[in-house]
Scaffold this active site. Structure first.
Site, PDB file in Angstrom:
ATOM      1  N   VAL A  51       8.375  49.156   0.097  1.00  0.00           N
ATOM      2  CA  VAL A  51       9.400  48.183  -0.286  1.00  0.00           C
ATOM      3  C   VAL A  51      10.661  48.401   0.533  1.00  0.00           C
ATOM      4  CG1 VAL A  51      10.887  47.379  -2.159  1.00  0.00           C
ATOM      5  CG2 VAL A  51       8.489  47.908  -2.620  1.00  0.00           C
TER       6      VAL A  51
ATOM      7  N   PRO B  43       1.352  21.947  28.898  1.00  0.00           N
ATOM      8  CA  PRO B  43       0.370  21.261  29.744  1.00  0.00           C
ATOM      9  C   PRO B  43      -0.054  19.878  29.269  1.00  0.00           C
ATOM     10  CG  PRO B  43      -0.709  22.913  28.399  1.00  0.00           C
ATOM     11  CD  PRO B  43       0.758  23.079  28.163  1.00  0.00           C
TER      12      PRO B  43
ATOM     13  N   ASP C  90       9.186  13.146  31.556  1.00  0.00           N
ATOM     14  CA  ASP C  90       8.268  13.061  32.679  1.00  0.00           C
ATOM     15  C   ASP C  90       6.962  12.409  32.249  1.00  0.00           C
ATOM     16  OD1 ASP C  90       9.680  14.092  34.753  1.00  0.00           O
ATOM     17  OD2 ASP C  90       8.857  16.109  34.635  1.00  0.00           O
TER      18      ASP C  90
ATOM     19  N   LYS D  97      10.109   5.799  35.821  1.00  0.00           N
ATOM     20  CA  LYS D  97      10.510   4.422  36.081  1.00  0.00           C
ATOM     21  C   LYS D  97      11.992   4.297  36.438  1.00  0.00           C
ATOM     22  CE  LYS D  97       6.924   2.468  33.109  1.00  0.00           C
ATOM     23  NZ  LYS D  97       6.638   1.628  31.909  1.00  0.00           N
TER      24      LYS D  97
ATOM     25  N   GLY E 239       6.822  18.358  32.022  1.00  0.00           N
ATOM     26  CA  GLY E 239       5.505  18.931  31.840  1.00  0.00           C
ATOM     27  C   GLY E 239       5.479  20.383  32.282  1.00  0.00           C
ATOM     28  N   GLY E 240       4.639  21.194  31.633  1.00  0.00           N
ATOM     29  CA  GLY E 240       4.516  22.599  32.012  1.00  0.00           C
ATOM     30  C   GLY E 240       5.803  23.359  31.806  1.00  0.00           C
ATOM     31  N   ASP E 241       6.215  24.111  32.819  1.00  0.00           N
ATOM     32  CA  ASP E 241       7.450  24.880  32.795  1.00  0.00           C
ATOM     33  C   ASP E 241       8.440  24.249  33.771  1.00  0.00           C
ATOM     34  OD1 ASP E 241       8.707  27.789  32.131  1.00  0.00           O
ATOM     35  OD2 ASP E 241       9.149  27.234  34.201  1.00  0.00           O
TER      36      ASP E 241
ATOM     37  N   MET F 274      -1.397  19.960  41.926  1.00  0.00           N
ATOM     38  CA  MET F 274      -1.076  18.747  42.696  1.00  0.00           C
ATOM     39  C   MET F 274      -1.858  18.679  44.007  1.00  0.00           C
ATOM     40  SD  MET F 274       3.069  18.672  42.101  1.00  0.00           S
ATOM     41  CE  MET F 274       3.293  20.305  42.810  1.00  0.00           C
TER      42      MET F 274
ATOM     43  N   GLY G  85      -6.033  18.564  31.487  1.00  0.00           N
ATOM     44  CA  GLY G  85      -6.252  19.769  30.699  1.00  0.00           C
ATOM     45  C   GLY G  85      -5.466  19.820  29.400  1.00  0.00           C
TER      46      GLY G  85
END
Length: 424
Positions: free
Chosen positions: A26, A177, A200, A222, A253-255, A337, A366
């Site tokens: 405790v 991801p 993104d 856009k 996206g991602g890092d 990429m 993914g």
């Protein structure tokens, strides 16, 4: 007293004497919060768990190695009674009552003058939950309520708007991801508090549907001015909205710093005098192969992995990648990429010594519901991409790790290379 609910209050114990009787489990659970509160802690117990003893050795508490004695609670503001001796507990509780010291009893809550709530923390907020009816106390339910509230605050599903003026600024949030569950807790909370989100195309799009109606969502893909001016336009949008006093999240996206041009945005914001917070994200370079059953390293197979961008071909003057050196490595190569350039990349790796039979896996979309994995070798990957209509976004993994694990095709299993280490 049992007929009335407990009165909730926050105790400010910094520099004030707090006595803990008993050095068992405790005390081990309760002491860290009391230390964090800055209390002047005195532990009275003949024995203590190794963790409690370490707190004493570190000087965080004063440990008197003996049993309870009358007078131990003199001058205390708060006491935690948690010994294994019922008689000592009753005597200490009576002393606390005489001296008007708020007292918690681990063995008999009904005899205590204070109860310890189930507590949790989220970004400067402490959540404390007490059962209001003493006759119906349910510690598990209390803890479950605490957990639900804290988790909701952390992941943004429980939105509690700030009503005081917030400091405007920008948060660069790595969204992971693609699977919305793979964004960090901090990233999701900041997203829930945003006034403007500049997102993104590769960010976790499903999270945008959860935003309140007043949040302005801007699709970074856009933003006008053309492909090669897009980053400058994004920078301008971040600065513009932050200067209007809005809380802005740049959802990436991602890092943010793994081929995410995050530093360019940080530099632009710094030049404009806009405060910026960077929230790391789970990079697709590791998570996507993992989701497809491919470990980027594996004992006896690969001791290193290298992540490179394939957005320009090896023979392109703009390429900064030393493909000759990469071909000489024996570990894993992760290419981002690079779908449309993989033919020339494979040719270059083979030309510089990498075996044409080296396994290759392409993991498209993914971690999302549309994820699929296509396997090939360096010799066949170009024609495989065409035949299987593999399209971006896809993570490409080159190396023997492709043949490891449940995700590999049945005929892809290979023995570990000769001389590989049996233990690591």
């Amino acid at each position: 007293m049992a007929e009335h609910p407990a009165y909730p209050v926050g105790l400010r114990l910094s520099g004030r004497r707090v006595v803990v009787l008993g050095g068992g489990q405790v005390a081990q659970r309760r002491l860290p919060a009391l230390i964090a509160a800055g209390a002047d802690l005195v532990l009275v117990s003949p024995e203590a768990t190794p963790s409690v003893e370490a707190m004493a050795d570190a000087g965080e508490i004063t440990w008197e190695r003996r049993g309870y004695a009358d007078g131990d609670l003199a001058g205390a503001w708060y006491a935690l009674i948690a010994t294994s001796d019922p008689d000592a507990n009753r005597a200490a509780s009576a002393e606390a009552e005489r001296h008007r010291v708020w007292c918690v009893r681990s063995d008999d809550a009904d005899a205590a003058t204070a109860w310890t709530p189930a507590t949790g923390h989220s970004e400067g907020v402490t959540v404390a939950v007490l059962t209001t009816d003493a006759r119906g106390r349910d510690p598990r339910h209390t803890a479950a309520v605490r957990d639900a509230v804290v988790e909701g605050l952390r992941d943004g599903t429980l939105v509690a708007p700030h009503h005081r003026t917030r400091t405007p600024g920008v948060a660069l949030v790595g969204g992971g991801p693609g699977d919305p569950d793979l964004i960090t807790v901090r990233g999701r909370r900041l997203l829930a508090e945003a006034d403007v989100v500049i997102a993104d195309r590769l960010g976790p799009r499903d999270l945008l549907a959860e935003l309140p109606p007043h949040v302005e969502v801007i699709d970074a893909a856009k933003i006008p001015y053309g492909r090669f001016m897009a980053q400058e336009a994004i920078n301008d949008a971040l600065i513009e909205h932050a200067r209007k006093g809005r809380s802005v999240v740049r959802l990436k996206g991602g890092d943010p710093y793994v081929f995410g041009r995050g530093m360019e945005e940080v530099q632009a914001l710094a030049e404009a005098g806009i405060p910026c917070t960077v929230v790391p994200g789970i990079s697709s370079s590791i998570s996507v192969p993992g989701a497809a059953g491919i470990p980027v390293t594996h004992r006896g197979v690969a001791h290193e992995f290298t992540v490179v961008s394939g957005h320009v071909a090896p023979d392109d003057a703009r390429s900064l990648v030393d493909w000759r050196a990469l071909a000489a490595l024996t570990g894993t190569l992760v290419i981002l990429m690079g779908v449309d350039k993989i033919g020339r990349i494979a040719e270059t790796l083979i030309a510089h010594g990498r075996s044409p039979d080296t396994p290759v896996a392409l993991v498209q979309e993914g971690t999302t519901a549309a994820q699929r994995r296509v396997d090939a070798t360096l010799a066949t990957v170009a024609e495989t991409v065409t035949a299987q209509d593999v399209r971006p976004p896809a993570v490409i993994v080159v190396g023997e790790v492709v043949a490891v694990g449940a995700g590999a095709p049945p005929d892809a299993a290979r023995p570990a290379p000769a001389g590989s280490d049996p233990q690591k």
